[in-house]
Design an enzyme around this catalytic site. Structure first.
Site, short mmCIF file in Angstrom:
data_model
loop_
_atom_site.label_atom_id
_atom_site.label_comp_id
_atom_site.label_asym_id
_atom_site.label_seq_id
_atom_site.Cartn_x
_atom_site.Cartn_y
_atom_site.Cartn_z
N CYS A 99 -3.02 9.03 3.90
CA CYS A 99 -2.64 10.21 3.11
C CYS A 99 -3.89 11.02 2.74
CB CYS A 99 -1.81 9.80 1.91
SG CYS A 99 -0.69 11.10 1.38
N HIS B 184 2.30 6.43 4.36
CA HIS B 184 1.70 5.24 3.74
C HIS B 184 2.23 3.97 4.41
CE1 HIS B 184 -0.03 7.14 0.07
NE2 HIS B 184 0.85 8.07 0.35
N GLU C 55 1.26 1.04 4.10
CA GLU C 55 1.16 -0.15 3.24
C GLU C 55 2.47 -0.50 2.54
OE1 GLU C 55 -0.16 2.79 2.67
OE2 GLU C 55 -0.27 3.32 0.55
N1 GLN Z 1 -3.17 14.88 -2.71
C1 GLN Z 1 -2.73 14.83 -1.35
C2 GLN Z 1 -1.41 15.57 -1.14
O1 GLN Z 1 -0.69 15.81 -2.06
C3 GLN Z 1 -2.61 13.40 -0.86
C4 GLN Z 1 -1.48 12.66 -1.52
C5 GLN Z 1 -1.60 11.18 -1.36
O2 GLN Z 1 -2.64 10.67 -0.95
N2 GLN Z 1 -0.56 10.43 -1.68
O3 GLN Z 1 -1.08 15.88 -0.03
#
Ligand code: GLN
Length: 546
Positions: free
Chosen positions: A391, A517, A519
């Protein structure tokens, strides 16, 4: 196997003395033993805070925000239940005071209560009971574990305790057995130079529970070491439970050993007897094998996790668990080391990352420490260190690549620099105009199409996957042809091809980023493919294996 299926069965889990005793983990371990006997088990976590969900809470205070398939942003204990029970839960499985009050107040506005005075008892308690029963029954499970967050005696948890007390009274039973039971987790501290185990805090917290009208059926006694047989007897005597219902739960090297520890003490047999549910022996083979592998690694790999909530390991718990799952699959002890990204800004990536065999930059929000994360990605790229960016970590890798390989000076995400000349990461179009913070990101499981033959497709052994998301920003679609002009490939895309979901560097051994994600869906028997790939690459570089 014989099954009493006519009634839903409940195990209500309460906590005494202090919070943070791991009652969720213990309850999940008991759940595993029931699953191992062929029962279908679900879990509900009650959080007595006023937030509607965990999505708006700082990981620094409450640990990671866990994300469900349906986009629910929930307490991290739900992650533990998903991993131990091997189920996919939904947002309904996390009940908060905020959700309950919101529902009751909106019913009041709609005139549902027909002129009545709306009160905590019965309106709030009825809403709680209705939600617990509806969620448990719609899950199709035989047994629902319902964990009450917090500690008995907290003002906030009172309505929930009252609701489950009422439920236990109202619910029938069969053959003289109740349909639910109460499991209470307490602390048995050790004092003095000989480490004498003290039962008084347990006695007090059980007394508190009984004053509310709840008699525990099972007491999980958490302690540094095994609970002495004499101490078990004492707790049994003072707390009005049989000795077999006092469970010794000492600290363990790994939480994955807990099911075996409970099994040795015949906890599941006792629970099933109380609920009048018959079962044979548990099938623990694969779990035991998983645990054995975890305990006897052949290799050691050190992973640097570069983030900004590094003082609280719970902030990255799903990553740490994913590395345990990978560790068992690769006979490797994955040692995770937290590196504060601001320290990289101050002292340089070389100083802080050169000892690590692999680098993970996890998700995050806000600009603090962002240059440290970008620096970590750059260090990994240049030194050919296995890198996984999740992310925000994916976005940082693309920013770094744009700046230092493609020469896009001051490239950035508009999250951190709205006026950047090269906005390689930009707000999702549907996010424009969204100002509410709670539950408004792109959330939950979305389909991702992986390019056949790409590293990512090989790791997943699939070209179509579902992974969970939580973000507002993405790769700027207008800059994709610039970004892919050299050796960076966006091998994973959303179904409509518009959103870039993964990136891989062709020239490095392992340099992968994902907007999703991985994970959150990692399980003991099915480790996250991207975490597995990272460790395999590190093992190959370090030992020449895999
Ligand atoms: N801040 C970034 C976004 O909103 C990454 C979000 C995250 O890592 N969950 O896209």
């Amino acid at each position: 196997m014989l099954r009493s299926r006519e009634l839903m069965n409940y195990i209500f889990v309460t906590g005494g003395v202090i919070s943070g005793l791991g009652k969720g983990t213990t309850a999940a371990a008991l759940g595993r033993l029931l699953v191992a006997r062929g029962f279908r088990v679900t879990a509900i976590k009650i959080d007595p805070y006023l937030n509607i969900d965990a999505g708006t809470m700082n990981p620094f205070e409450h640990g990671e925000v866990f994300v469900m398939d349906d986009g629910g942003e929930v307490d991290l204990d739900l992650g533990t239940y998903e991993r131990f029970l091997d189920v996919n839960l939904s947002r309904e499985h996390n009940i908060t005071t905020g959700k309950i009050y919101q529902a009751v107040i909106s019913k009041e506005r709609d005139g549902v209560y027909l002129g009545k005075t709306v009160q905590i008892i019965p309106h709030i308690t009825n809403e709680i009971k209705m939600r617990i029963v509806a969620t448990a029954e719609s899950s199709g499970a035989d047994i629902a574990i319902v964990e009450l967050g917090g500690t008995v005696g907290d003002i906030e948890s009172m309505p929930f305790l009252e609701a489950v007390r009422q439920l236990s009274m109202e619910m029938g039973g069969r053959n003289g057995h109740r349909q639910c039971l109460f499991m209470h987790t307490t602390l048995v501290p050790e004092v003095g130079s000989v480490g004498e185990q003290k039962t008084k805090p347990t006695q007090h917290s059980v007394r508190e529970l009984r004053a509310i009208g709840i008699d525990p059926d099972l007491i999980i006694a958490r302690a540094e070491r095994e609970i002495d047989p004499d101490i078990k007897r004492k707790i049994s005597l003072f707390c009005n439970v049989p000795v077999e219902a006092v469970v010794s739960a000492p600290n363990l090297p790994s939480i994955y050993g807990l099911p075996m520890l409970l099994e040795e003490q015949h906890v599941a047999e006792y629970v099933l007897r109380k609920l009048d549910m018959a079962a044979g022996r548990p099938e623990m083979g694969s779990w035991q094998e998983f645990y054995q592998k975890l305990q006897h690694p052949k290799y050691f790999v050190d992973v640097a996790i570069v983030g900004k909530y590094t003082e609280l390991a719970d902030a990255y718990i799903s990553h740490i668990e994913a590395f345990h799952h990978v560790g068992a699959a690769t006979e490797c002890r994955v040692n995770t080391r937290f590196i504060e990204s601001e320290d990289i800004e101050k002292r340089g990536a070389d100083k802080l990352l050169s000892e690590s065999d692999a680098i993970l930059v996890p998700g995050g929000f806000g600009s603090r420490g962002i240059e440290g994360k970008i620096g970590a990605a750059g260090y990994a790229r240049e030194k050919n260190k296995p890198y996984l960016g999740v992310c925000l970590g994916f976005q940082c890798a693309v920013i770094e690549y744009a700046r230092n390989v493609l020469g896009m000076e001051n490239a950035n995400s508009t999250e951190f620099d709205p006026d950047t000349p090269h906005p390689v990461i930009d707000l999702l179009p549907e996010q424009r105009g969204v100002s509410e913070k709670g539950g408004t990101m792109r959330l939950g499981a979305h389909k991702v199409i992986l390019e056949p033959g790409s590293k990512t497709a090989t790791l997943y052994a699939a070209t179509s996957i579902y992974e969970r998301h939580r973000h507002r920003f993405e790769i700027n679609p207008e800059l994709i042809s610039d970004l892919t002009s050299k050796d960076l490939r966006f091998a994973g895309k959303s179904e409509d091809g518009r959103r870039m979901e993964t990136a891989e560097l062709l020239t490095n051994d392992y340099f992968i980023g994902s907007q999703f994600h991985p994970e959150f869906k990692s399980r003991p028997a099915r480790p996250s493919p991207l975490h597995l790939g990272l460790i395999r690459a590190a093992l190959k570089q370090k030992y020449g294996v895999m």
